[in-house]
Design a protein around this motif. Sequence first.
Motif, PDB file in Angstrom:
ATOM      1  N   GLN A  21       0.996  -1.276   0.060  1.00  7.93           N
ATOM      2  CA  GLN A  21       0.139   0.232   0.082  1.00  7.93           C
ATOM      3  C   GLN A  21       0.790   1.234   0.058  1.00  7.93           C
ATOM      4  O   GLN A  21       2.106   1.268   0.486  1.00  7.93           O
ATOM      5  N   SER A  22       0.316   2.301  -0.467  1.00  7.63           N
ATOM      6  CA  SER A  22       1.013   3.633  -0.473  1.00  7.63           C
ATOM      7  C   SER A  22       0.263   4.615   0.179  1.00  7.63           C
ATOM      8  O   SER A  22      -1.047   4.490   0.438  1.00  7.63           O
ATOM      9  N   ASP A  23       0.846   5.725   0.675  1.00 10.42           N
ATOM     10  CA  ASP A  23      -0.052   6.684   1.462  1.00 10.42           C
ATOM     11  C   ASP A  23      -0.024   7.775   0.441  1.00 10.42           C
ATOM     12  O   ASP A  23      -0.475   8.854   0.875  1.00 10.42           O
ATOM     13  N   LEU A  24      -0.021   7.726  -0.761  1.00  7.16           N
ATOM     14  CA  LEU A  24      -0.154   8.706  -1.705  1.00  7.16           C
ATOM     15  C   LEU A  24      -1.822   8.812  -2.073  1.00  7.16           C
ATOM     16  O   LEU A  24      -2.613   7.844  -1.771  1.00  7.16           O
ATOM     17  N   PRO A  25      -2.431  10.118  -2.042  1.00  4.86           N
ATOM     18  CA  PRO A  25      -3.650  10.252  -2.315  1.00  4.86           C
ATOM     19  C   PRO A  25      -4.338   9.591  -3.466  1.00  4.86           C
ATOM     20  O   PRO A  25      -3.290   9.243  -4.486  1.00  4.86           O
ATOM     21  N   ASN A  26      -5.599   9.769  -3.563  1.00  2.00           N
ATOM     22  CA  ASN A  26      -6.377   9.167  -4.831  1.00  2.00           C
ATOM     23  C   ASN A  26      -6.077  10.399  -5.901  1.00  2.00           C
ATOM     24  O   ASN A  26      -6.500  11.456  -5.588  1.00  2.00           O
ATOM     25  N   PHE A  27      -5.541  10.120  -6.919  1.00  2.00           N
ATOM     26  CA  PHE A  27      -5.254  11.130  -7.921  1.00  2.00           C
ATOM     27  C   PHE A  27      -6.445  11.375  -8.899  1.00  2.00           C
ATOM     28  O   PHE A  27      -6.495  12.292  -9.657  1.00  2.00           O
ATOM     29  N   ALA A  28      -7.647  10.674  -8.872  1.00  2.00           N
ATOM     30  CA  ALA A  28      -8.764  11.112  -9.623  1.00  2.00           C
ATOM     31  C   ALA A  28      -9.729  11.922  -8.721  1.00  2.00           C
ATOM     32  O   ALA A  28     -10.605  11.643  -8.095  1.00  2.00           O
ATOM     33  N   PHE A  29      -9.149  13.036  -8.992  1.00  2.00           N
ATOM     34  CA  PHE A  29      -9.678  14.182  -7.973  1.00  2.00           C
ATOM     35  C   PHE A  29     -11.123  14.880  -8.350  1.00  2.00           C
ATOM     36  O   PHE A  29     -11.686  15.373  -7.757  1.00  2.00           O
ATOM     37  N   ARG A  30     -11.583  14.299  -9.768  1.00  2.00           N
ATOM     38  CA  ARG A  30     -12.685  14.617 -10.103  1.00  2.00           C
ATOM     39  C   ARG A  30     -13.754  13.490 -10.207  1.00  2.00           C
ATOM     40  O   ARG A  30     -14.931  13.496 -10.818  1.00  2.00           O
ATOM     41  N   GLY A  31     -13.215  12.201  -9.595  1.00  2.00           N
ATOM     42  CA  GLY A  31     -13.860  11.095  -9.613  1.00  2.00           C
ATOM     43  C   GLY A  31     -13.752  10.315 -11.009  1.00  2.00           C
ATOM     44  O   GLY A  31     -12.918  10.335 -11.557  1.00  2.00           O
ATOM     45  N   LYS A  32     -14.986   9.522 -11.218  1.00  2.00           N
ATOM     46  CA  LYS A  32     -15.000   8.759 -12.607  1.00  2.00           C
ATOM     47  C   LYS A  32     -14.818   9.711 -13.700  1.00  2.00           C
ATOM     48  O   LYS A  32     -15.224  10.742 -13.718  1.00  2.00           O
ATOM     49  N   GLY A  33     -14.070   9.166 -14.633  1.00  2.00           N
ATOM     50  CA  GLY A  33     -13.617  10.194 -15.921  1.00  2.00           C
ATOM     51  C   GLY A  33     -12.535   9.626 -16.348  1.00  2.00           C
ATOM     52  O   GLY A  33     -11.616   8.871 -15.902  1.00  2.00           O
ATOM     53  N   ARG A  34     -11.982  10.333 -17.553  1.00  2.00           N
ATOM     54  CA  ARG A  34     -10.810  10.347 -18.393  1.00  2.00           C
ATOM     55  C   ARG A  34      -9.870  11.309 -17.814  1.00  2.00           C
ATOM     56  O   ARG A  34      -9.866  12.480 -17.251  1.00  2.00           O
ATOM     57  N   TYR A  35      -8.653  10.826 -17.587  1.00  2.00           N
ATOM     58  CA  TYR A  35      -7.538  11.625 -17.086  1.00  2.00           C
ATOM     59  C   TYR A  35      -6.184  11.414 -17.980  1.00  2.00           C
ATOM     60  O   TYR A  35      -6.051  10.574 -18.829  1.00  2.00           O
ATOM     61  N   ARG A  36      -5.283  12.383 -17.995  1.00  2.00           N
ATOM     62  CA  ARG A  36      -3.875  12.262 -18.562  1.00  2.00           C
ATOM     63  C   ARG A  36      -3.019  11.979 -17.439  1.00  2.00           C
ATOM     64  O   ARG A  36      -3.201  12.906 -16.332  1.00  2.00           O
TER      65      ARG A  36
END
Length: 88
Positions: A21-36
């Motif tokens: 496990q990592s202590d890094l946050p969830n990078f999907a800050f807008r929830g579901k969707g497409r990211y780069r």
Amino acid sequence: MEVGYESTTGQVRLTDPMAGQSDLPNFAFRGKGRYRIRVHYRRPDLEAWTPQHILVMVYPGRARPLVEHRSRPVVRARGRARAGVSRA
């Protein structure tokens, strides 16, 4: 390097397979969707005792194919240039 990623769960998490496990946050800050997801890496300089540097940037975007950006030549102290990761 830059990749497109579609989060169907609203989660984008980075983990180290060796450490678990990592202590890094969830990078999907807008929830579901497409990211780069863009990753910058700078190698450690063993002579100067500096660690590696990793910068992860995540922003909303289309799931285009993988993009590998060209690196700038690295200029060494003795004036020799070497292709690789830039020392910015």
